[in-house]
Design an enzyme around this catalytic site. Structure first.
Site, PDB file in Angstrom:
ATOM      1  CE  LYS A  59      27.415  54.099  49.933  1.00 32.72           C
ATOM      2  NZ  LYS A  59      27.654  53.631  48.539  1.00 32.72           N
TER       3      LYS A  59
ATOM      4  CG  ASP B 194      25.701  53.952  45.075  1.00 32.99           C
ATOM      5  OD1 ASP B 194      26.257  55.023  44.773  1.00 32.99           O
ATOM      6  OD2 ASP B 194      25.866  53.387  46.167  1.00 32.99           O
TER       7      ASP B 194
ATOM      8  CB  ALA C  94      27.188  39.676  45.466  1.00 31.07           C
TER       9      ALA C  94
ATOM     10  CB  ALA D 211      29.032  48.875  44.200  1.00 32.14           C
TER      11      ALA D 211
ATOM     12  CG  ASN E 298      30.437  37.725  45.125  1.00 33.92           C
ATOM     13  OD1 ASN E 298      30.922  38.847  44.972  1.00 33.92           O
ATOM     14  ND2 ASN E 298      30.401  37.128  46.310  1.00 33.92           N
ATOM     15  NE  ARG E 299      36.841  36.844  47.332  1.00 36.61           N
ATOM     16  CZ  ARG E 299      37.592  37.745  47.954  1.00 36.61           C
ATOM     17  NH1 ARG E 299      38.849  37.914  47.585  1.00 36.61           N
ATOM     18  NH2 ARG E 299      37.090  38.478  48.926  1.00 36.61           N
ATOM     19  CB  THR E 300      31.518  34.222  48.539  1.00 39.16           C
ATOM     20  OG1 THR E 300      32.776  34.575  49.121  1.00 39.16           O
ATOM     21  CG2 THR E 300      30.810  33.200  49.405  1.00 39.16           C
TER      22      THR E 300
ATOM     23  CB  SER F 215      26.838  30.903  49.111  1.00 40.77           C
ATOM     24  OG  SER F 215      27.801  31.613  49.871  1.00 40.77           O
TER      25      SER F 215
ATOM     26  CB  ALA G 175      32.015  50.566  40.077  1.00 39.68           C
TER      27      ALA G 175
END
Length: 265
Positions: free
Chosen positions: A65, A100, A124, A127, A146-148, A150, A209
């Site tokens: 992509k 998407d 993040a 998708a 988001n897990r991270t 930053s 999703a």
């Protein structure tokens, strides 16, 4: 006969061929939809080769992509998202789109979920980027979790009026949200949810999703809370519908495409 298709690696699991070929059959379009599996470093070359042999349109999936951006003229939204999942060879150079984002918004609208107010996007990655931009373009205020953390801040800096958060903020964010979209793989082939069940509520529209399984733990928890639920197959359907309509200029036979898709899930 017109030829459309999908490039990805792997593509053997794809549900796009039966969905698109059902649409061609329903509308009497003389076309076929085929899959191509080039080497992981050959996405750009695959698009260029497809143009040479007269392919009319391509869908693009992992891992290509981002790679194909250099082989197309990206539409503004695809350029902002930084990824292309649909290529239209009717132009020179071919135009790259990202369906998407529209797939998510059309899926929500098809279930009468209003696209205003506050949206929480979990994830993040690719998708998540598409959905965050899509909801922001609809006028929603977007919180990216988001897990991270930053990475969430980095995405939020690109999306108008968005803010980034770690997953520890989800409880408070979801409790105040109008729309929740899970764009992570949490819940895929497992009985886990990315969002705390106690924060879900009846005024919420929830899109997951993930479509394997179709009914995820998140959607079961949301339904129990009285929320409006939208499974991931609807997003898959409408991103395909958007590509079909872009390529052919015809209104997609959504009911037929949805029926064939769900028969194969």
């Amino acid at each position: 006969m017109d030829v459309y298709g999908l490039i990805g690696n792997p593509v053997g699991h794809s549900l796009s061929p039966p969905m698109h070929e059902a649409a061609y059959e329903e509308l009497g379009i003389d076309a076929r939809y085929v899959t191509f599996e080039p080497p992981a470093d050959a996405g750009q070359a695959a698009v260029e080769s497809a143009a040479t042999v007269g392919v009319c349109g391509l869908n693009v999936t992992i891992p290509f992509k981002q790679d194909v951006l250099d082989a197309v003229e990206p539409a503004p939204l695809a350029e902002r998202i930084g990824a292309v999942n649909t290529v239209d060879f009717a132009t020179d150079p071919p135009t790259g789109y990202n369906t998407d984002a529209v797939g998510a918004t059309r899926a929500l609208r098809s279930h009468d979920v209003g696209l205003d107010g506050e949206a929480v996007v979990v994830g993040a990655g690719g998708a998540g980027r598409a959905v965050a931009f899509g909801l922001a373009d609809e006028g929603m205020t977007v919180d990216v979790a988001n897990r991270t953390e930053s990475t969430a801040h980095d995405l939020a800096a690109e999306v108008p009026d968005a803010t980034g958060h770690g997953l520890d903020a989800l409880d408070e964010l979801v409790a105040d949200a109008d729309v929740l979209v899970n764009c992570t793989s949490v819940g895929m082939k497992e009985d886990r949810s990315p969002a705390p069940a106690e924060s879900l509520h009846a005024d919420l529209g929830v899109l997951d999703a993930v479509y394997d399984p179709v009914e995820t733990r998140l959607l079961r928890d949301a339904e129990a809370a009285g929320a409006t639920t939208v499974d991931g197959a609807w997003m898959l359907l409408y991103q395909g519908v958007e590509a079909f309509e872009q390529w052919t200029g015809a209104d997609a036979p959504v009911e037929k495409m949805n029926r064939v898709l769900r028969e194969r899930l």
